[in-house]
Design an enzyme around this catalytic site. Structure first.
Site, short mmCIF file in Angstrom:
data_model
loop_
_atom_site.label_atom_id
_atom_site.label_comp_id
_atom_site.label_asym_id
_atom_site.label_seq_id
_atom_site.Cartn_x
_atom_site.Cartn_y
_atom_site.Cartn_z
N SER A 1 -56.35 8.07 -17.54
CA SER A 1 -57.27 9.10 -18.04
C SER A 1 -58.01 9.85 -16.94
O SER A 1 -58.54 10.93 -17.19
CB SER A 1 -58.28 8.50 -19.02
N LYS B 1 -65.25 7.45 -16.25
CA LYS B 1 -65.13 8.87 -16.60
C LYS B 1 -66.05 9.70 -15.71
O LYS B 1 -66.93 9.18 -15.03
CB LYS B 1 -65.53 9.12 -18.07
#
Length: 169
Positions: A32, A75
């Protein structure tokens, strides 16, 4: 012998303090954050930094999922408390301006996916809005939902943030 036991105990206590309050290691488990972070790579997490300051836009953070409160994520912080964030056809609009993100990839650019368009939303104080750099393959603020109510969960509370990733290219 007592001296050796004392040194070993002191070393163990010191290691526990450093790991608990200053640094820990993490391994990237998903794609990701590609191309910024690669699967299987190990990094350090600065656990101390956010005790003295709040996360900033662009920081890559390690945190506990606001959905299940167990899963760990890595993230990028896109918006902080007080910001207004919006996604329009995969383009991030931050405080009314399109965000330049040279690190972002869209591997499914021609597909319309859940989370590609929403908002504008105001980020609550003491929260952040996060996205993966590999946007179309990231489980993040654009797609999280409460499992029981199916309502979107868009923000990570500051208290769920473990620290800032360090030692990345």
């Amino acid at each position: 012998m007592k001296r050796l036991v004392f040194i070993v105990m002191l070393s163990l206590i010191g290691a526990w303090i450093v790991r608990s309050f200053f640094f820990e290691t993490v391994s990237v488990a998903s794609g990701s954050m590609e191309p910024t972070l690669f699967v299987g790579t190990h990094y350090l997490v600065n656990r101390f930094l956010y005790l003295i300051r709040k996360p900033e836009r662009g920081d890559i953070i390690v945190f506990t999922s606001p959905v299940d409160h167990k899963t760990g994520y890595i993230k990028r912080v896109i918006a902080i408390g007080g910001d207004t964030v919006e996604l329009r056809d995969k383009q991030v609009i931050l405080n009314g301006k399109a965000l330049e993100e040279p690190f972002t990839v869209h591997r499914r650019a021609n597909e319309r996916l859940i989370g590609d368009t929403f908002g504008p939303l105001r980020v609550p104080e003491d929260h952040v809005f996060v996205l993966g750099d590999n946007r179309d393959e990231s489980d993040d603020s654009s797609v999280w939902k409460d499992s029981s109510t199916k309502e979107p969960i868009r923000f990570v509370p500051d208290h769920d943030i473990k620290g800032r990733l360090i030692r990345y290219p």
